[in-house]
Scaffold this active site. Structure first.
Site, short mmCIF file in Angstrom:
data_model
loop_
_atom_site.label_atom_id
_atom_site.label_comp_id
_atom_site.label_asym_id
_atom_site.label_seq_id
_atom_site.Cartn_x
_atom_site.Cartn_y
_atom_site.Cartn_z
CB CYS A 195 -1.25 -0.22 1.05
SG CYS A 195 -1.87 1.38 1.39
CB CYS A 201 -24.77 3.16 -20.98
SG CYS A 201 -26.11 1.88 -20.96
CB CYS A 247 -26.11 3.06 -24.23
SG CYS A 247 -26.66 3.69 -22.25
#
Length: 552
Positions: free
Chosen positions: A108, A449, A452
């Site tokens: 990290c 999308c 779409c």
């Protein structure tokens, strides 16, 4: 990001910390118990040994007069910060009144950035003889221990008080960790009695609150202590000596009762002029604790966003360009103090800058930009003239008096010649949709999308089917790149029918929009055309045209 006083590159910092973690791993493995007798070793023996080594190190430093380098600070963490594991974590927390635990993962980056600050804070707390035990846990190596301590993300800081955890709410520099830890372990205020103590204090603290009292008692003093305890970020100091107060706050005018905040910037001294009650003092600090211009980092972002100053001006610039702009910008910020918060973001830092710039459709820009957000109403604004100090000041005045228009992003105006489905952008939404004399079927989509693309193909077929009908237009708009105050959409794809003569009506969207989309996705174009004929071919001229075109 809050870095140590000597700046280092992220790579160097990560490398040093990785070496530190590796050394811990070697040390832990070398000392892992191999017999039941070793398991019974007391935690106090380890801590006593650490303290003995620390004292020897301090003696050596006093003789040589040397100061810590960053590498030495990291090395010192091996002795001061206890490495928790499956065997010692429960004992460490159960047998110590206060334990501040850093949960980290070796991979990290934020853990690596926080580690040297945590180590430096541990060193300072040790020197202050704090009862707090500083510890850290490799949550990836000891997931069961991490789970038992409720460590879910990285880095995580938790304070355990008699075994009960308290979420960390302070800052992430070494100084801020020390301040928060001391407040939570019973030292919310530092008392300074001599000028020498004041001078020594000034060497270590960049920001603090000073309280001058004739006596350390009474309602005013109690309010000061309550505010110091409730605040999580700023060091409070108290004194009953005017000489000490002047050493800390040279511009002080009061002689027996005073409160003020000191910061390490041009706007260094700010006196408090309100009543002495906890709520008012904390509010004063919330409005005055930030610099005139705050540099946004990953670690201070939450504090910035939660500021009570909701009107915030953001300056995006390259580091070198900002150096030239900073001083005149501070002069501007001073005029709007407590009303507008000024924030700088390095435009070359994609992690910080790009999410903001995307909201304006300017994510590729490398030039200096000035924007603003009103977090009360979720409105955004853009300075569309050159970002000179005078233009920025005029922009800020307009924000306060309401003369600056809300900014809505838009793509460049496209060429719609011979297009069966018109491409609408933010700039053309009024002309092509709201002010058009035609009925307009608008598809609202986004590039990401899933459905779409299928919907767009069906709308294209519908447009060809109704091609001869003059009073019906088909249009589409990319909602990810275009905005308009009268287009508020949460689901994609969405279809809206703007009927002629009723463009401003809030009933414009299909009430059964999901039905229409299902038709487009699952059924034929003819099924959808029936739906449109019922709404378009209603008046006599429209009906006649629909019949002639065999649409009815």
């Amino acid at each position: 990001m809050l870095f140590p006083r000597k700046p280092t590159s992220r790579f160097l910092l990560f490398t040093l910390t990785s070496l530190l973690l590796l050394s811990f791993s070697i040390k832990i493995n070398a000392s892992d118990p191999t017999s039941p007798e070793d398991d019974s070793d007391d935690l106090e023996q380890l801590l006593a040994l650490d303290e003995q080594e620390d004292q020897q190190q301090q003696d050596q430093e006093q003789e040589s007069g040397s100061r810590f380098s960053e590498a030495e600070v990291l090395s010192k963490a091996q002795r001061i910060v206890l490495e928790l594991n499956s065997d010692n974590s429960k004992r460490a927390i159960d047998e110590n009144e206060y334990v501040l635990v850093l949960g980290y993962a070796p991979w990290c980056v934020r853990s690596a950035e926080l580690m040297p600050h945590f180590a430096e804070a541990a060193t300072s707390l040790k020197e202050l003889r704090s009862p707090l035990l500083m510890a850290k846990l490799d949550a990836e190596r000891y997931p069961k221990v991490a789970s038992s301590l409720d460590i879910k993300g990285f880095p995580t800081l938790l304070l355990f008080v008699n075994g009960t955890s308290i979420a960390y709410t302070g800052g992430f520099s070494a100084e801020e960790i020390v301040i928060w830890a001391r407040k939570k372990t019973g030292v919310p205020v530092i008392r300074i009695s001599t000028v020498a103590e004041a001078e020594e204090f000034l060497k270590k603290h960049q920001m603090f609150v000073i309280g001058l009292f004739e006596r350390f008692e009474g309602s005013d003093f109690e309010a000061f202590i309550k505010a110091a305890t409730a605040d999580n970020e700023i060091q409070f100091v108290e004194t009953n000596s005017i000489e000490v107060a002047k050493a800390l706050y040279p511009n002080i005018k009061a002689s027996n009762l005073f409160l003020g905040i000191v910061k390490s910037e041009p706007e260094r001294y700010t006196p408090y002029e309100g009543n002495f009650d906890m709520k008012s003092i904390l509010q004063f600090l919330d409005y005055n604790k930030f610099p005139l211009v705050t540099k946004l980092t990953d670690l201070n972002s939450v504090r910035v966003y939660s500021s009570p100053i909701k009107l915030q001006v953001y300056i995006f610039a390259k580091a070198d360009d900002f150096k030239t702009l900073l001083e005149p910008l501070q002069d501007v910020a001073r005029k709007f103090k407590t009303k507008i918060m000024f924030i700088y973001i390095d435009i070359m830092d994609e992690n910080l800058a790009k999410p903001f710039l995307t909201l304006f459709g300017l994510e590729e820009s490398k030039d200096t930009l000035v924007t603003a957000f009103d977090n009360k109403g979720s409105s955004k604004y853009l300075l569309q003239s050159n970002p000179t100090p005078s233009n920025i000041e005029e922009f800020c005045s307009g924000l306060l008096d309401g003369s600056i228009s809300t900014y809505f992003k838009s793509q460049p105006i496209p060429d719609n010649n011979n297009a069966s489905v018109l491409a609408v952008v933010g700039k053309t939404f009024d002309d092509l949709v709201l002010n058009s004399p035609k009925n307009v079927l608008l598809e609202v989509y986004t590039p990401w999308c899933i459905n779409c693309e299928t919907t767009s193909k069906q709308v294209e077929k519908l447009a060809k089917h109704f091609k001869g009908l003059d009073n019906l237009a088909f249009a589409k708009i990319d909602a990810s790149a275009n905005e308009h105050p009268k287009l508020q959409v949460d689901d994609y794809p969405s279809l809206f029918l703007y009927k002629a003569g009723y463009k401003d009506s809030p009933e414009i969207p299909f009430r059964d929009n999901f039905y229409v989309i299902n038709l487009l996705l699952k059924f034929s174009v003819s099924d959808c055309s029936v739906y449109l004929r019922q709404r378009i071919c209603t008046s006599s001229p429209d009906l006649d045209k629909c019949i002639r075109l065999r649409l009815y």
